[in-house]
Design an enzyme around this catalytic site. Structure first.
Site, PDB file in Angstrom:
ATOM      1  N   ASP A 165       1.019  -1.339  -0.103  1.00 24.14           N
ATOM      2  CA  ASP A 165       0.052  -0.378  -0.268  1.00 24.14           C
ATOM      3  C   ASP A 165       0.629   0.970  -0.212  1.00 24.14           C
ATOM      4  O   ASP A 165       0.350   2.146  -0.308  1.00 24.14           O
ATOM      5  CB  ASP A 165      -0.959  -0.027   1.329  1.00 24.14           C
ATOM      6  N   SER A 166       2.408   0.778  -0.426  1.00 25.90           N
ATOM      7  CA  SER A 166       3.654   2.318  -0.112  1.00 25.90           C
ATOM      8  C   SER A 166       2.700   2.375  -1.880  1.00 25.90           C
ATOM      9  O   SER A 166       2.533   3.956  -2.228  1.00 25.90           O
ATOM     10  CB  SER A 166       5.136   2.009  -0.561  1.00 25.90           C
ATOM     11  N   ASP A 172      -0.814  -6.326  -0.205  1.00 29.22           N
ATOM     12  CA  ASP A 172      -1.398  -6.048   0.874  1.00 29.22           C
ATOM     13  C   ASP A 172      -3.358  -5.421   1.282  1.00 29.22           C
ATOM     14  O   ASP A 172      -3.620  -4.866   0.444  1.00 29.22           O
ATOM     15  CB  ASP A 172      -0.862  -4.013   1.340  1.00 29.22           C
ATOM     16  N   GLU A 231      -0.725  -5.428   8.555  1.00 28.27           N
ATOM     17  CA  GLU A 231       0.100  -4.740   9.549  1.00 28.27           C
ATOM     18  C   GLU A 231      -0.212  -4.715  11.343  1.00 28.27           C
ATOM     19  O   GLU A 231      -1.743  -4.661  11.649  1.00 28.27           O
ATOM     20  CB  GLU A 231       0.064  -2.869   9.505  1.00 28.27           C
ATOM     21  N   GLU A 281       9.601  -4.031   9.593  1.00 26.96           N
ATOM     22  CA  GLU A 281      10.229  -2.226   9.458  1.00 26.96           C
ATOM     23  C   GLU A 281      10.574  -1.900  10.330  1.00 26.96           C
ATOM     24  O   GLU A 281      10.320  -1.793  11.874  1.00 26.96           O
ATOM     25  CB  GLU A 281       8.766  -2.149   8.785  1.00 26.96           C
TER      26      GLU A 281
HETATM   27  O1  KIV Z   1       3.181  -1.362   1.737  1.00 25.93           O
HETATM   28  C1  KIV Z   1       4.512  -1.292   1.496  1.00 25.93           C
HETATM   29  O2  KIV Z   1       5.441  -1.626   0.237  1.00 25.93           O
HETATM   30  C2  KIV Z   1       5.447  -2.362   3.036  1.00 25.93           C
HETATM   31  C3  KIV Z   1       6.318  -2.588   2.918  1.00 25.93           C
HETATM   32  C4  KIV Z   1       7.243  -1.411   3.171  1.00 25.93           C
HETATM   33  C5  KIV Z   1       6.997  -3.845   3.495  1.00 25.93           C
HETATM   34  O3  KIV Z   1       4.615  -2.945   3.324  1.00 25.93           O
END
Ligand code: KIV
Length: 302
Positions: A59-60, A98, A130, A197
């Site tokens: 979700d980045s 995610d 998460e 993380e």
């Molecule tokens: O959303 C993402 O890219 C992540 C990574 C940083 C592990 O959760």
């Protein structure tokens, strides 16, 4: 009569796909697992060609692709589209999606419904959620529904505000122990993988040793069983703040900027397109066209 199914089970891995069970074996052999994020089909394909083991549709994407200030606003619909694109490109790597903020916090049922959509509609092999606490029950519910789950502890961006910002976690004995407890609980809930993380290296190493499942670190040092980096950070494509754990392996935004400026200059000067970029029409067809056009324009002139 044979009981063997004639067609693969609906959620059997695609041919050539890295079996999820290989990950524990890789950990056992001390082989580092390589994960990268991706958000589109070319990204998935390049990760596959580069021999990457796991692709995370993180979700980045909210920040590096969609232009939000945090990961919180992104939606199921947005991440489903991106995940579907990645799974069209990535053949061998396992694709983990995610679950966005708000798609699993409400109840186990909501988590399972969201997880199923990523497997059925987007072709993901697994989902990532998460946190510890109530997330542990969500992980269990997802696993019981047949959805492979990757946990994520330490700095959890979806709840960064509650954590006091984007900062390293587990830096006191009590907080480090709480991380170990959550990690063990996520493993007991059936998670096949755990992302750590922004956790001190010594703590992440001990968590990795305490678990049977592999850990994937991002800002968690070399004691994890693998590493993940965000696509745009790794390739130098993101202009926002880069955390200290980012290593850039290329500076593509400079290359892209240079290419766009050259393109604009050539369009404005008439240097592009050149003869080799255009299509021809046979001489006699062109002559007939000109003749027909003159007649057409003559007829339509007032
Ligand atoms: O959303 C993402 O890219 C992540 C990574 C940083 C592990 O959760």
């Amino acid at each position: 009569m044979s009981t063997r199914p004639r067609t693969p089970a609906p959620n059997a891995p695609a041919p050539g796909k890295l079996p999820i069970t290989d990950l524990v074996a890789m950990k056992g052999r001390g082989e580092q697992i390589v994960m990268v994020t991706a958000y589109d089909a070319p990204g998935g394909r390049l990760a596959d060609e580069a021999g990457i083991d796991l692709v995370l549709v993180g979700d980045s994407a909210a920040m590096v692709v969609l232009g939000y200030d945090s990961t919180v606003p992104t939606t199921m619909d947005e991440l489903l589209v991106l995940t579907r694109a990645v799974t069209r490109g990535a053949r061998r790597p396992l694709v983990i999606a995610d679950l966005p903020f708000g798609s699993y916090q409400v109840s186990d049922e909501q988590a399972v419904t969201s997880g199923i959509r990523f497997l059925k509609e987007a072709g993901a092999e697994a989902v990532k959620i998460e946190g510890g606490g109530t997330t542990i029950a969500r992980a269990r519910a997802l696993v019981q529904a047949g959805i492979p789950v990757c946990g994520h502890l330490g700095l959890t961006p979806q709840t960064a505000t509650a954590l006091g910002g984007f900062k390293a976690q587990g830096r006191s004995a009590a907080k480090a122990l709480a991380l170990v407890e959550d990690a063990l609980a996520l493993e007991a809930a059936g998670c096949f993988l755990l992302v750590l993380e922004a956790v001190p290296e010594a703590v992440a190493r001990r968590i990795s040793e305490a678990l049977t499942i592999p850990t994937i670190g991002i800002g968690a040092g070399a004691g994890c069983n693998g590493q993940v980096l965000v696509w745009h950070d790794l390739l130098g494509l993101y202009d926002g703040h880069a955390p200290r754990f980012v290593k850039q392996y290329a500076q593509l935004s400079g290359t892209i900027l240079g290419a766009l400026e050259s393109y604009a200059t050539e369009v404005r000067s008439g240097a592009f397109p050149a003869a080799q970029h255009t299509y021809n029409i046979p001489e006699e067809e062109l002559a007939a066209f000109e003749e027909g056009l003159a007649a057409l324009l003559f007829r339509s002139s007032p």
